[in-house]
Design an enzyme around this catalytic site. Sequence first.
Site, PDB file in Angstrom:
ATOM      1  N   LYS A  41       3.912  -3.225 -11.892  1.00  0.00           N
ATOM      2  CA  LYS A  41       4.560  -4.523 -12.103  1.00  0.00           C
ATOM      3  C   LYS A  41       4.796  -4.740 -13.602  1.00  0.00           C
ATOM      4  CE  LYS A  41       4.366  -5.376  -7.684  1.00  0.00           C
ATOM      5  NZ  LYS A  41       3.253  -4.681  -7.144  1.00  0.00           N
TER       6      LYS A  41
HETATM    7  C1  LIG Z   1       6.549  -8.007  -2.741  1.00  0.00           C
HETATM    8  C2  LIG Z   1       5.076  -7.707  -2.848  1.00  0.00           C
HETATM    9  N1  LIG Z   1       4.192  -8.608  -2.395  1.00  0.00           N
HETATM   10  C3  LIG Z   1       2.866  -8.399  -2.490  1.00  0.00           C
HETATM   11  C4  LIG Z   1       2.356  -7.246  -3.038  1.00  0.00           C
HETATM   12  C5  LIG Z   1       0.878  -7.039  -3.088  1.00  0.00           C
HETATM   13  O1  LIG Z   1       0.402  -6.917  -4.379  1.00  0.00           O
HETATM   14  P1  LIG Z   1      -0.940  -6.078  -4.697  1.00  0.00           P
HETATM   15  O2  LIG Z   1      -0.570  -4.633  -4.692  1.00  0.00           O
HETATM   16  O3  LIG Z   1      -1.352  -6.573  -6.041  1.00  0.00           O
HETATM   17  O4  LIG Z   1      -1.926  -6.405  -3.641  1.00  0.00           O
HETATM   18  C6  LIG Z   1       3.229  -6.284  -3.528  1.00  0.00           C
HETATM   19  C7  LIG Z   1       2.702  -5.042  -4.138  1.00  0.00           C
HETATM   20  O5  LIG Z   1       3.378  -4.081  -4.347  1.00  0.00           O
HETATM   21  C8  LIG Z   1       4.626  -6.501  -3.430  1.00  0.00           C
HETATM   22  O6  LIG Z   1       5.498  -5.600  -3.866  1.00  0.00           O
END
Ligand SMILES: Cc1ncc(COP(=O)(O)O)c(C=O)c1O
Length: 397
Positions: free
Chosen positions: A197
Amino acid sequence: MNGRADRFLPYGRHEVDEDDIAAVAAVLRGDWLTTGPTVEAFEAALAARTKAGFAVACASGTAGLHLAMMALGLGPGDRAIVPTITFLATANAVRYVGADVVFADVDPETGLMTPATLEAALGRAGSGRKAVLPVHFGGRPVDLPGVAAIAATAGIDVVEDAAHAIGTTYRRDNGPATPIGDCRYSRMAVFSFHPVKTIAMGEGGAITTNDATLHERLARFRSHGMNRDLAYDAEGVANPWYYEMPELGYHYRATDIHCALGLSQIGKLDRFVARRRQLVERYRRLLAPLAPIVRMPVTPADAGAAWHLCAVQIDFAAAGATRAQVMQQLKARGIGSQVHYIPVHRQPYYEARYGTLSLPGADAYYRHCLSLPLFPAMADADVERVVAALSEALGLR
Ligand SMILES: Cc1ncc(COP(=O)(O)O)c(C=O)c1O
């Protein structure tokens, strides 16, 4: 900046400098490793940056989405509308609380939920309490005022999946740009700080909100559902050991170690976003001659995009090459690429639960999408290298 033709270019990569490392090392030398003052400092910085009233740091974006669903009190019999072009986590968080997912279609060019696709999903959602989770996919802003207007008419809560969108801004009509996460049109916004990210915490996430009750619930569910505010009885006598668990919570806390990295990275957010925008502009110019086979649809709202992904649309059939062949050829030239995303409604778990849905915008988007390398440390020459390799893989030169 000079590109190095021999280095592998992943589709995304964190940028961690010596000062980030020093910030983490300082925490490691201090008294707090878990939840201490750096968590609070990170939350304050994030709330200031997003112009939200409150921020709650947590273990991951997924944990943040789960906490948001719990804070709303969504449960069995309720429904949440989720665009099918997203990561699994958006839909899974709805299932964690026992609610059901209603998948919405997306614009076939941008991959984003629109007011029209939300309305169509609402038409299929049946009765009962509902929420909607618009996803600022790739760091491009969803039409939040449009989505929120429909949600308000339908009486449903908006929770933004802003996992890709730290640093993104949006506008209402011609008003000033305002940050995603300000929650002007939503109850909560959820961020991820996974290393691909725009800023990295290792693993980490956060929820922003302007609602003091939601803030209290998020903080409580993050730590087992414990309430320590009852450590004083009605007469003000201290019972310092005392806590109560009125509702079930989880251990979803963030640590001072992770928040030290997050805090240091927030200080670089403007630089990261600016460089991502420059690189996307360069891609746009260099890819233009490959149209109509390769397209990077750019919309007016993209002015506020903090591009997390450079997801282009490619007519593989017209080029006479499969996506797998193109990805393999890019890889052979030291270039990573990725597909964001397989429509979530097509996952076996969701097909078994909801049957086979027809969401043609998402299918068209998925058929054509490919994410090209994008991260701030890329050189201008790296973009040229990627575009040249892509042209060759597609037989366009
Ligand atoms: C659109 C979206 N929502 C939620 C998440 C979840 O994030 P995390 O990987 O920090 O749990 C991601 C992770 O890639 C994502 O791309």
